[in-house]
Design a protein around this motif. Structure first.
Motif, PDB file in Angstrom:
ATOM      1  N   GLN A  20       0.823  -1.215   0.000  1.00  0.00           N
ATOM      2  CA  GLN A  20       0.000   0.000   0.000  1.00  0.00           C
ATOM      3  C   GLN A  20       0.855   1.262   0.000  1.00  0.00           C
ATOM      4  O   GLN A  20       0.547   2.236  -0.709  1.00  0.00           O
ATOM      5  CB  GLN A  20      -0.950   0.012   1.202  1.00  0.00           C
ATOM      6  N   ASP A  21       1.942   1.276   0.781  1.00  0.00           N
ATOM      7  CA  ASP A  21       2.776   2.484   0.805  1.00  0.00           C
ATOM      8  C   ASP A  21       3.507   2.684  -0.524  1.00  0.00           C
ATOM      9  O   ASP A  21       3.794   3.814  -0.922  1.00  0.00           O
ATOM     10  CB  ASP A  21       3.753   2.466   1.986  1.00  0.00           C
ATOM     11  N   PHE A  22       3.774   1.599  -1.241  1.00  0.00           N
ATOM     12  CA  PHE A  22       4.357   1.739  -2.580  1.00  0.00           C
ATOM     13  C   PHE A  22       3.326   2.353  -3.526  1.00  0.00           C
ATOM     14  O   PHE A  22       3.655   3.245  -4.319  1.00  0.00           O
ATOM     15  CB  PHE A  22       4.827   0.377  -3.109  1.00  0.00           C
ATOM     16  N   TYR A  23       2.087   1.877  -3.438  1.00  0.00           N
ATOM     17  CA  TYR A  23       1.033   2.427  -4.297  1.00  0.00           C
ATOM     18  C   TYR A  23       0.855   3.926  -4.043  1.00  0.00           C
ATOM     19  O   TYR A  23       0.715   4.723  -4.982  1.00  0.00           O
ATOM     20  CB  TYR A  23      -0.283   1.698  -4.055  1.00  0.00           C
ATOM     21  N   GLU A  24       0.864   4.290  -2.785  1.00  0.00           N
ATOM     22  CA  GLU A  24       0.625   5.689  -2.428  1.00  0.00           C
ATOM     23  C   GLU A  24       1.822   6.586  -2.724  1.00  0.00           C
ATOM     24  O   GLU A  24       1.668   7.793  -2.946  1.00  0.00           O
ATOM     25  CB  GLU A  24       0.256   5.783  -0.938  1.00  0.00           C
ATOM     26  N   GLY A  25       3.021   5.990  -2.774  1.00  0.00           N
ATOM     27  CA  GLY A  25       4.223   6.816  -2.891  1.00  0.00           C
ATOM     28  C   GLY A  25       4.926   6.828  -4.235  1.00  0.00           C
ATOM     29  O   GLY A  25       5.770   7.700  -4.477  1.00  0.00           O
ATOM     30  N   PHE A  26       4.591   5.883  -5.132  1.00  0.00           N
ATOM     31  CA  PHE A  26       5.369   5.759  -6.360  1.00  0.00           C
ATOM     32  C   PHE A  26       4.456   5.531  -7.563  1.00  0.00           C
ATOM     33  O   PHE A  26       3.628   4.606  -7.568  1.00  0.00           O
ATOM     34  CB  PHE A  26       6.360   4.597  -6.256  1.00  0.00           C
ATOM     35  N   GLU A  27       4.656   6.328  -8.586  1.00  0.00           N
ATOM     36  CA  GLU A  27       3.891   6.194  -9.822  1.00  0.00           C
ATOM     37  C   GLU A  27       4.122   4.824 -10.463  1.00  0.00           C
ATOM     38  O   GLU A  27       3.209   4.218 -11.018  1.00  0.00           O
ATOM     39  CB  GLU A  27       4.273   7.301 -10.800  1.00  0.00           C
ATOM     40  N   GLU A  28       5.372   4.334 -10.402  1.00  0.00           N
ATOM     41  CA  GLU A  28       5.688   3.029 -10.989  1.00  0.00           C
ATOM     42  C   GLU A  28       4.833   1.919 -10.382  1.00  0.00           C
ATOM     43  O   GLU A  28       4.389   1.004 -11.089  1.00  0.00           O
ATOM     44  CB  GLU A  28       7.175   2.683 -10.778  1.00  0.00           C
ATOM     45  N   SER A  29       4.605   1.995  -9.086  1.00  0.00           N
ATOM     46  CA  SER A  29       3.790   0.984  -8.405  1.00  0.00           C
ATOM     47  C   SER A  29       2.311   1.139  -8.743  1.00  0.00           C
ATOM     48  O   SER A  29       1.605   0.146  -8.979  1.00  0.00           O
ATOM     49  CB  SER A  29       3.985   1.077  -6.887  1.00  0.00           C
ATOM     50  N   ARG A  30       1.845   2.374  -8.783  1.00  0.00           N
ATOM     51  CA  ARG A  30       0.428   2.605  -9.129  1.00  0.00           C
ATOM     52  C   ARG A  30       0.107   2.045 -10.510  1.00  0.00           C
ATOM     53  O   ARG A  30      -0.968   1.464 -10.726  1.00  0.00           O
ATOM     54  CB  ARG A  30       0.104   4.103  -9.076  1.00  0.00           C
TER      55      ARG A  30
END
Length: 306
Positions: A20-30
């Motif tokens: 979840q913190d990757f989704y919220e913090g990084f465009e690559e993850s989103r």
């Protein structure tokens, strides 16, 4: 940069909130989660980040966990950190293939969604798995061969830990014989089927047409196959190995030993939990392993590998 292996955990590592913190913090993850939601016909954010009763169902676990691993990998790649070799345990092998530039992450997610479905549908009534602690592999193999029925080594995890899989009655009978032979513990696992046994051969066969649609790529980064515990550079061999992988043993300890033999200095576990780091300590504790499961862990990664 130190010679680094990227390793990816398999089913069982999943947990609510992963990535979840990757989704919220990084465009690559989103991009990864949003693509998976749109193209796999499942709400990946709800599946991974919100309370639900589907995350531990094989059909959903596999794409959710792989999407999380790839979402983390894309951020690491954006930092310019390149592995010397990759490997993954069971479904984690698909993360390893993406990291090794053998297949696109989109192809990997498409295939794993089918794999999860086929494995769930192929699960026969009466299958079981048990973890065995404290008995050498050769003795466990011998007992499985002599038990009768279907019971086979499924996972060679680390010294003193092997998982057996097959028909429930045969697994129970073999477990009793293994305990009598001196094993410290035989623990039935809460799983939905006899994974990595010949009882799942049909699911592997179903996977063939899906794998035939993949655009396989050549790269200079080898990955170590679960099935043969050897580095694979020739992309033409991958398809057949992934079919076999569904119903054959995962040779994880042997795969790690091969990577050490190849000169790996640092292991980086990409995904939730610290299962593979724990196995590595029992295989050879001289080698450092860090787990990337939160965005905060990225700081440790740069310190360790550079």
């Amino acid at each position: 940069m130190k010679k680094t292996a990227f390793i990816f955990p398999g089913q069982g590592a999943q947990k609510l909130g992963m990535g979840q913190d990757f989704y919220e913090g990084f465009e690559e993850s989103r991009e990864v989660y949003d693509w998976a939601s749109e193209n796999l016909n499942m709400d990946m954010k709800a599946l991974c980040f919100e309370e639900n009763d589907r995350l531990n169902i094989t059909r959903y676990t596999q794409p959710a966990l792989l999407a999380t691993e790839i979402a983390m990998l894309k951020v690491i790649e954006a930092k310019g950190i390149v592995p010397a070799v990759t490997a993954g345990l069971s479904l984690g092998e698909y993360g390893a293939l993406v990291a090794a530039k053998k297949m696109s992450w989109q192809d990997a997610l498409r295939v794993i969604e089918r794999r999860g479905l086929f494995m769930q549908e192929a699960v026969p009534v009466g299958g079981a798995m048990s973890a065995v602690m404290g008995l050498d592999f050769e003795k466990v193999e011998e007992i499985c061969r002599n038990t009768g029925g279907i019971v086979e080594p499924a996972n060679y995890n680390c010294p003193g830990q092997i998982v057996i899989s097959g028909e429930a009655e045969a697994v129970e009978k073999a477990g009793a014989a293994i305990k009598a032979a001196g094993a410290k513990r035989v623990a039935p696992l809460k799983v939905s089927g006899p994974f990595h046994s010949s009882m799942l051969k049909g699911a592997g066969e179903q996977l063939k047409p899906e794998l035939s649609k993949v655009t396989w790529m050549d790269s200079d980064i080898p990955y170590v196959s679960n099935t043969i515990a050897e580095p694979v550079a020739d992309s033409s061999a991958i398809e057949g190995l992934l079919v076999r992988q569904v119903s054959e043993s995962v040779r994880w300890q042997q795969s790690v030993e091969k990577m050490i033999e190849m000169g790996v200095e640092v292991f980086v576990e990409i995904g939730p939990g610290k299962t593979l780091a724990g196995f590595l300590k029992r295989i050879d504790r001289k080698f450092p392993c860090i787990t990337i499961e939160t965005a905060e862990d990225l700081k440790k990664l740069e310190e360790l590998v550079c």
